[in-house]
Write an enzyme that holds these catalytic residues in place. Sequence first.
Site, PDB file in Angstrom:
ATOM      1  N   GLU A  41       0.899  -1.162   0.000  1.00 33.12           N
ATOM      2  CA  GLU A  41       0.000   0.000   0.000  1.00 33.12           C
ATOM      3  C   GLU A  41       0.927   1.198   0.000  1.00 33.12           C
ATOM      4  O   GLU A  41       1.608   1.474   0.987  1.00 33.12           O
ATOM      5  CB  GLU A  41      -0.919  -0.042   1.227  1.00 33.12           C
ATOM      6  N   CYS A  62      -1.334   8.649   3.134  1.00 29.99           N
ATOM      7  CA  CYS A  62      -1.278   8.060   1.795  1.00 29.99           C
ATOM      8  C   CYS A  62      -2.579   8.276   1.043  1.00 29.99           C
ATOM      9  O   CYS A  62      -2.606   8.167  -0.187  1.00 29.99           O
ATOM     10  CB  CYS A  62      -0.954   6.575   1.892  1.00 29.99           C
TER      11      CYS A  62
END
Length: 697
Positions: free
Chosen positions: A263, A302
């Site tokens: 990720e 993120c």
Amino acid sequence: MTDHLPSYVEGSWWTPLRQAQGPVAGTDVRDASTGEIVTRVSTEGLDLAAALEHARTVGQASLGALTFHQRAVLLKQFALALTERKDELYALSARTGATRTDSWVDIDGGIGVLFSYSGKGRRELPNSTVHVDGPVEPLSKDGSFLGRHVYTTLPGVAVQINAFNFPVWGSLEKLAPAFLAGMPTLVKPATPTGYLAEAMVRILVESGLLPAGSLQLVSGSVPTLFDHLRLGDIVGFTGSASTAESLKSHPAVQTGGVRFTAETDSINASVLGTDAVAGTPEFDAYVRQLVTEMTTKAGQKCTAIRRAIVPTETADAVIAAVQARIAEKTVLGDPRADGVTMGPLASLAQRDEVLRQVKVLQDAGGRLVIGSTETPEVRLADGTTGAAADGAFVSPVLLRFDDPGTDAVHSVEAFGPVASLLTYDTTAEAAALVGRGGGSLVTSIATHDPVQAVDLATRIAPFNGRMLLLDRDDARSSTGHGSPLPNLVHGGPGRAGGGEELGGIRAVLHHMQRTAVQGSPQMLTALTGIWHAGATARSEGRHPFRKSLAELRIGDQVVSASREVTLADIETFARFTGDTFYAHMDEDAAAANPFFPGRVAHGYLLVSWAAGLFVDPEPGPVLANYGLENLRFLTPVSPGDEIRVELTAKQITPRETDEYGEVRWDAVIRNQADETVATYDVLTLVSKEPAPAAVPV
């Protein structure tokens, strides 16, 4: 804190000071606001191979002895233990640059993941160690050979390599599904905030709840980690896309069978619809969300919005509204000072990297329309205002690109309070700009026009792991653009890494192996703990409804007597229920239907009668009918036909925290020709133990 941040390996705390002779090299970790040294990090002398083997042996054994439900109960207990001591975590979190709100997202968000997976594990997984995927696949005409897909736990260790921005949530989002799957975890937190992850692990260790070997922590660098990994291990990485690419090129991943999920950073977008002009609820929600994503965790997420994609004619209004909201709502400073709403970046190195990337964006044509790259004045811990030379502070920055097709804005990420504004004229152009990011974790669309929302969503879905459709109806209840949820997939294609962390039970299954198993009904019953037609069934002795969970066995069965269905029964049921559908009441119309030979019995009449045929009515271990599942009507029943029912104990699931459990019964209704009339599952709640014998008075 100690001079060196401890690791927790092989069941005990370890520091290099206790293991090495002479001075130990290491990395200083500093307070993000003041520059004060918090701790020092080093893994000099740590036996990483031994730690991994400890997980594969001791950890696998202790977790393998537990069922999914038992592990789920432990996750809840972990959450409660952390909740009791979360004030300690909040105090340390402030040193990472996190405000109270930022810390809530990280700490309470991580605890919430544990609670969520605890509930989902008990609701959606069996109380066993094998998970069945999908229906039975018949492989022979006589039913003696079947196929099934099953999930079993991977035999290795789940290694998590985490980013600095969410030291608690980032660890727990990976720990929860791995633990539930039965895989021991080794946590490698990022150095700048690893001391907060260490405090979280310490609380869990001191709780005494952790099964032996189920959780280890390595505080510091692990340059040889991948050399010690092998088939059966899994790596979950969160960090930069470039680092992910480097790691997954290692032979352990390429040819050694080690699973690697990532990720990574992504150039996420938020699209403002053409209908969402200034003054509309969607415009206001868009601006609020953009500012929130720029300032929460100082933009170090993120999932943060990096590209604000807005209609050309609305761009100036968006800039003005964002500037006004930042001025009104954002107070930059030390999180320990009253009133501060945005703290520093995690480290001076991170600050310098963000400013460097802003310069790259400026050189590519980005005009600074909000904020500054100069050292800002901030609110200090004592409440005064001034420059903080040793603090990692950066002001919120919005850049505007006159050419939305500029390559840099779609590929360069300043991982801080930085976003770029791009304009479009058609929804096709907006969708194309989203896709230029090369794959994102999330894109949001702010519009109240369903046609526009569907057009954009269908175009951009392939480039995103998640989408948020934001409008006036959900603006208040929405969890926001940047908030991954444990029951929804967190990950994305392409640059975002291709992983699928979280996502409910999907994430659990990432830590298991799906295997197709072929065999007889008897063997598949033994493997899965679910009775398969053709396996041993026992209908002699006591009625199964007289047996508690302690006495009931898979395959215990009741075969009922037959009952004739008359036309009078059908008409009585129709009048009583009000269901006078023509197939039950009109002979000619029913006969004209391609599915029926004439008037037929109601399906629900047959199911109701079946209950009367198999039930044992006296009080006993069966406490309640919990429902029906998978009901299918296969053969119509005409007046004069007879039906009987076979009810077999199919699956027994004790509830870990209750005095009862769930029994799933396989129900089959047949007619006088032995044709299958209906099939379904009956669910009952049943006491775990027999009722105590009555004491004579």
